[in-house]
Design a protein around this motif. Sequence first.
Motif, PDB file in Angstrom:
ATOM      1  N   ASN A   9       0.953  -1.516  -0.193  1.00 57.38           N
ATOM      2  CA  ASN A   9       0.052   0.298   0.228  1.00 57.38           C
ATOM      3  C   ASN A   9       0.801   1.366  -0.072  1.00 57.38           C
ATOM      4  O   ASN A   9      -0.138   2.694  -0.245  1.00 57.38           O
ATOM      5  CB  ASN A   9      -1.178  -0.094   0.836  1.00 57.38           C
ATOM      6  CG  ASN A   9      -2.386  -1.360   1.098  1.00 57.38           C
ATOM      7  OD1 ASN A   9      -2.706  -1.203  -0.042  1.00 57.38           O
ATOM      8  ND2 ASN A   9      -2.195  -2.048   2.098  1.00 57.38           N
ATOM      9  N   THR A  11       2.996   3.990  -1.087  1.00 56.37           N
ATOM     10  CA  THR A  11       3.628   5.166  -2.010  1.00 56.37           C
ATOM     11  C   THR A  11       4.604   6.527  -1.824  1.00 56.37           C
ATOM     12  O   THR A  11       4.734   7.014  -2.712  1.00 56.37           O
ATOM     13  CB  THR A  11       2.035   5.512  -2.397  1.00 56.37           C
ATOM     14  OG1 THR A  11       1.445   7.000  -1.844  1.00 56.37           O
ATOM     15  CG2 THR A  11       1.179   4.540  -3.308  1.00 56.37           C
ATOM     16  N   SER A  12       4.955   6.317  -1.068  1.00 56.29           N
ATOM     17  CA  SER A  12       5.768   6.752  -0.239  1.00 56.29           C
ATOM     18  C   SER A  12       6.698   6.251   0.255  1.00 56.29           C
ATOM     19  O   SER A  12       6.532   5.384   0.979  1.00 56.29           O
ATOM     20  CB  SER A  12       5.938   8.502  -0.559  1.00 56.29           C
ATOM     21  OG  SER A  12       5.170   9.047   0.834  1.00 56.29           O
ATOM     22  N   LYS A  32       4.037  -0.675  -4.785  1.00 52.10           N
ATOM     23  CA  LYS A  32       3.574   1.062  -5.202  1.00 52.10           C
ATOM     24  C   LYS A  32       4.411   2.402  -5.594  1.00 52.10           C
ATOM     25  O   LYS A  32       3.851   2.728  -5.763  1.00 52.10           O
ATOM     26  CB  LYS A  32       1.971   0.931  -4.794  1.00 52.10           C
ATOM     27  CG  LYS A  32       0.302  -0.342  -5.222  1.00 52.10           C
ATOM     28  CD  LYS A  32      -0.178   0.419  -4.292  1.00 52.10           C
ATOM     29  CE  LYS A  32      -1.109  -0.879  -4.979  1.00 52.10           C
ATOM     30  NZ  LYS A  32      -2.418  -0.296  -4.284  1.00 52.10           N
TER      31      LYS A  32
END
Length: 289
Positions: A9, A11-12, A32
Amino acid sequence: VCAFQNNTNATSATFGEGTKVIADEAFRNCSKLPNIILKEGITSIGHRAFRDCAALTEVYLPSTLTYISQYSDSDATFYNCKNITKITIPQYIISNDRAATDMFAYSRNSIKTVEFSGEITYIGPRAFDGFTGLENLSNKTVLIPNTVTSIGAYAFRNCSSVSSIEVPDFVTSIGDWAFQYCYGATELKLGNSLKTIESGAFYSCSQLPVIKIPEGTTKIGDCAFQYCNALTDVYLPSTLSNITNSTSSGYAPFYECRNITKITVPQYVIDGSRSASSIFTYSRGKINH
């Protein structure tokens, strides 16, 4: 060791100022994550640290890096990362005994932009061998820094999409087969400090129309421009003192260059022990000035 492994999950990823080490498999299968920007100060990246990060498109590695898994097999830091399009890398990554071509083996066809962190003085052997997605080696996609003094063997071999090659002024030597099979190159600019062009350096750069070797260059190695079939104009400098005189397929620097119509040659090329006739055997019938 695997602190964020399989976090599908995320994303950074943000790295604190005190971060020095990225452990083995730390971000494995963070599928991701679109980019990895590692801050200056980080020194070590472990095995498989970003393996299977399928969404990665950009990677920044700091100039402070002193260790990274250099393998191209399943232990590689960026194993199975197939969508990277931009990398920023330090001198360490392209030094004598390691190469970006191994570390980014799964993105060699997709990487279009290469930039550098910190000072770069040497582009080592096989540094970018097989980076078929690169489109330029001048001022668009890969800018070879002005601080570079030497380009190693096979450094840009098989960069088949490259359209322009610009070797900066401080480079004194171009290694064996350094730009071999840069089929797409239509422009070549060589810097004023160049002394030696080693064997096969521009072998099969088949779309280059003009070769102008700068004054100061003393050596052109065997097969250096072999199969450069589009060549029509060749300039050899007055400083030249070493060029193969053989007409055999294994040695002649301009072997199979059949379309040359103009040559500029120094005294060395037409002295008693060699001749332009043997150096330009395959264009003798077309050279008219």
